[in-house]
Scaffold this motif. Structure first.
Motif, PDB file in Angstrom:
ATOM      1  N   UNK A 121       0.805  -1.224   0.000  1.00 21.10           N
ATOM      2  CA  UNK A 121       0.000   0.000   0.000  1.00 21.10           C
ATOM      3  C   UNK A 121       0.840   1.277   0.000  1.00 21.10           C
ATOM      4  N   UNK A 122       2.036   1.205   0.574  1.00 23.48           N
ATOM      5  CA  UNK A 122       2.904   2.382   0.649  1.00 23.48           C
ATOM      6  C   UNK A 122       3.692   2.596  -0.646  1.00 23.48           C
ATOM      7  N   UNK A 123       3.911   1.529  -1.399  1.00 22.01           N
ATOM      8  CA  UNK A 123       4.687   1.629  -2.631  1.00 22.01           C
ATOM      9  C   UNK A 123       4.011   2.555  -3.632  1.00 22.01           C
ATOM     10  N   UNK A 124       2.681   2.540  -3.668  1.00 15.92           N
ATOM     11  CA  UNK A 124       1.954   3.384  -4.615  1.00 15.92           C
ATOM     12  C   UNK A 124       2.264   4.864  -4.405  1.00 15.92           C
ATOM     13  N   UNK A 125       2.585   5.247  -3.173  1.00 15.68           N
ATOM     14  CA  UNK A 125       2.846   6.657  -2.864  1.00 15.68           C
ATOM     15  C   UNK A 125       4.331   6.969  -2.760  1.00 15.68           C
ATOM     16  N   UNK A 126       5.087   6.052  -2.161  1.00  9.02           N
ATOM     17  CA  UNK A 126       6.495   6.319  -1.877  1.00  9.02           C
ATOM     18  C   UNK A 126       7.466   5.496  -2.716  1.00  9.02           C
ATOM     19  N   UNK A 127       6.947   4.611  -3.575  1.00 10.45           N
ATOM     20  CA  UNK A 127       7.829   3.735  -4.324  1.00 10.45           C
ATOM     21  C   UNK A 127       8.473   2.700  -3.411  1.00 10.45           C
ATOM     22  N   UNK A 128       9.424   1.959  -3.973  1.00 13.13           N
ATOM     23  CA  UNK A 128      10.164   0.983  -3.165  1.00 13.13           C
ATOM     24  C   UNK A 128      11.304   1.738  -2.474  1.00 13.13           C
ATOM     25  N   UNK A 129      10.944   2.533  -1.490  1.00 15.97           N
ATOM     26  CA  UNK A 129      11.881   3.452  -0.844  1.00 15.97           C
ATOM     27  C   UNK A 129      12.082   3.092   0.619  1.00 15.97           C
ATOM     28  N   UNK A 130      13.063   3.770   1.238  1.00 19.32           N
ATOM     29  CA  UNK A 130      13.292   3.576   2.669  1.00 19.32           C
ATOM     30  C   UNK A 130      12.077   4.027   3.469  1.00 19.32           C
ATOM     31  N   UNK A 131      11.425   5.088   3.000  1.00 20.82           N
ATOM     32  CA  UNK A 131      10.241   5.579   3.703  1.00 20.82           C
ATOM     33  C   UNK A 131       9.139   4.523   3.720  1.00 20.82           C
ATOM     34  N   UNK A 132       8.917   3.897   2.548  1.00 21.20           N
ATOM     35  CA  UNK A 132       7.898   2.841   2.472  1.00 21.20           C
ATOM     36  C   UNK A 132       8.294   1.655   3.340  1.00 21.20           C
ATOM     37  N   UNK A 133       9.573   1.342   3.371  1.00 18.96           N
ATOM     38  CA  UNK A 133      10.050   0.214   4.174  1.00 18.96           C
ATOM     39  C   UNK A 133       9.827   0.479   5.661  1.00 18.96           C
ATOM     40  N   UNK A 134      10.142   1.702   6.095  1.00 13.12           N
ATOM     41  CA  UNK A 134       9.956   2.032   7.513  1.00 13.12           C
ATOM     42  C   UNK A 134       8.472   1.972   7.893  1.00 13.12           C
ATOM     43  N   UNK A 135       7.614   2.449   7.015  1.00 13.68           N
ATOM     44  CA  UNK A 135       6.180   2.421   7.302  1.00 13.68           C
ATOM     45  C   UNK A 135       5.658   0.978   7.351  1.00 13.68           C
ATOM     46  N   UNK A 136       6.171   0.146   6.451  1.00 14.65           N
ATOM     47  CA  UNK A 136       5.758  -1.266   6.445  1.00 14.65           C
ATOM     48  C   UNK A 136       6.191  -1.953   7.734  1.00 14.65           C
ATOM     49  N   UNK A 137       7.412  -1.666   8.164  1.00 19.48           N
ATOM     50  CA  UNK A 137       7.903  -2.254   9.414  1.00 19.48           C
ATOM     51  C   UNK A 137       7.037  -1.802  10.582  1.00 19.48           C
ATOM     52  N   UNK A 138       6.705  -0.520  10.600  1.00 21.92           N
ATOM     53  CA  UNK A 138       5.873   0.007  11.684  1.00 21.92           C
ATOM     54  C   UNK A 138       4.489  -0.632  11.675  1.00 21.92           C
ATOM     55  N   UNK A 139       3.946  -0.843  10.469  1.00 21.28           N
ATOM     56  CA  UNK A 139       2.630  -1.474  10.361  1.00 21.28           C
ATOM     57  C   UNK A 139       2.636  -2.881  10.941  1.00 21.28           C
ATOM     58  N   UNK A 140       3.776  -3.542  10.865  1.00 27.16           N
ATOM     59  CA  UNK A 140       3.884  -4.902  11.389  1.00 27.16           C
ATOM     60  C   UNK A 140       4.393  -4.935  12.826  1.00 27.16           C
ATOM     61  N   UNK A 141       4.539  -3.752  13.424  1.00 24.01           N
ATOM     62  CA  UNK A 141       5.003  -3.690  14.811  1.00 24.01           C
ATOM     63  C   UNK A 141       6.465  -4.027  14.973  1.00 24.01           C
ATOM     64  N   UNK A 142       7.269  -3.734  13.954  1.00 25.65           N
ATOM     65  CA  UNK A 142       8.698  -4.037  13.990  1.00 25.65           C
ATOM     66  C   UNK A 142       9.503  -2.752  13.945  1.00 25.65           C
ATOM     67  N   UNK A 143      10.683  -2.786  14.540  1.00 21.77           N
ATOM     68  CA  UNK A 143      11.619  -1.688  14.355  1.00 21.77           C
ATOM     69  C   UNK A 143      12.276  -1.851  12.985  1.00 21.77           C
ATOM     70  N   UNK A 144      12.817  -0.769  12.461  1.00 23.42           N
ATOM     71  CA  UNK A 144      13.493  -0.866  11.170  1.00 23.42           C
ATOM     72  C   UNK A 144      14.685  -1.817  11.259  1.00 23.42           C
ATOM     73  N   UNK A 145      15.398  -1.778  12.386  1.00 23.76           N
ATOM     74  CA  UNK A 145      16.558  -2.657  12.563  1.00 23.76           C
ATOM     75  C   UNK A 145      16.144  -4.119  12.491  1.00 23.76           C
ATOM     76  N   UNK A 146      15.032  -4.458  13.125  1.00 23.13           N
ATOM     77  CA  UNK A 146      14.555  -5.840  13.103  1.00 23.13           C
ATOM     78  C   UNK A 146      14.126  -6.237  11.699  1.00 23.13           C
ATOM     79  N   UNK A 147      13.487  -5.317  10.979  1.00 23.04           N
ATOM     80  CA  UNK A 147      13.041  -5.610   9.620  1.00 23.04           C
ATOM     81  C   UNK A 147      14.230  -5.857   8.688  1.00 23.04           C
ATOM     82  N   UNK A 148      15.318  -5.143   8.936  1.00 19.29           N
ATOM     83  CA  UNK A 148      16.489  -5.292   8.068  1.00 19.29           C
ATOM     84  C   UNK A 148      17.255  -6.584   8.330  1.00 19.29           C
ATOM     85  N   UNK A 149      16.901  -7.273   9.384  1.00 19.34           N
ATOM     86  CA  UNK A 149      17.496  -8.598   9.601  1.00 19.34           C
ATOM     87  C   UNK A 149      17.058  -9.538   8.486  1.00 19.34           C
TER      88      UNK A 149
END
Length: 219
Positions: free
Chosen positions: A6-34
């Motif tokens: 859902x975030x890609x449509x607005x932000x592309x495959x970007x760090x911003x979209x990645x951070x929002x996706x991690x937050x939506x799943x209740x994860x920190x960005x550091x944990x998501x990057x694992x």
């Protein structure tokens, strides 16, 4: 993967979209990057690979026995497009992998799709043809995706017609190759080259992955 779309449509495959996706799943960005060290890039690659898997599953259900082989290839390319669930995600992926530092990664994804199609259709090449088949189909698929992204025709029939034309172009190339190989005047020149190319083998399918290929040892 599901959270970022859902975030890609607005932000592309970007760090911003990645951070929002991690937050939506209740994860920190550091944990998501694992699990996705390159962030959104890794998720874009995953999205493409999921499309290849969906295409394989769709092909298994298709009865292609009555089709000419060139039509089977065209049908497989069409199915690969049909299984895409988010056109905007693909549009954004195209822009992402057009970036210079990611162009090789993008080319690899297209190549993998071409390989998936040929493998699903039972290709048994074990020489230079393994590479040329995937190279030409990669060009067909890449151009088909770009055409499909702008196609607003009914049931995207224009895309189907476009794929058929591109496959016909490839068949003309194969016909020309056959004519050259049958030319008596060119045989003396092509003989040594053919012998050299005959030693090229496709990469191993079992680990360690033997890329980009291998050479048979002369006896």
């Amino acid at each position: 993967m599901e959270a970022i779309l859902p975030h890609v449509a607005f932000d592309g495959w970007s760090d911003a979209a990645f951070r929002r996706a991690a937050a939506d799943r209740g994860m920190t960005e550091a944990a998501a990057r694992v699990v996705a060290p390159r962030g959104a890039v890794d998720l874009a690659v995953t999205y493409h690979r999921q499309g290849d898997e969906a295409m394989r599953a769709a092909l298994v259900k298709e009865d292609l026995s009555a089709l000419r082989f060139r039509d089977r290839i065209a049908r497989a390319v069409r199915l690969r497009l049909d299984v895409i669930t988010d056109r905007e995600a693909v549009r954004r992926s195209t822009a992402l992998f057009a970036l210079p530092h990611l162009a090789a990664e993008g080319g690899r994804q297209v190549w993998d799709t071409a390989d998936a199609i040929w493998t699903a259709l039972g290709d048994s090449s074990d020489d230079i043809n393994w590479y040329t088949k995937r190279m030409t189909l990669s060009a067909v698929y890449a151009s088909a995706v770009l055409y499909w992204l702008g196609d607003d025709s009914l049931d995207q029939q224009a895309t189907t017609d476009f794929i058929d034309r591109r496959i016909d172009d490839v068949m003309q190339i194969e016909k020309l190759k056959a004519q050259v190989n049958d030319n008596r005047l060119l045989r003396p020149l092509l003989g040594p080259l053919g012998a050299l190319m005959g030693r090229v083998r496709p990469p191993a399918r079992t680990p360690p992955l033997d890329l980009p290929g291998s050479w048979t040892t002369p006896r």
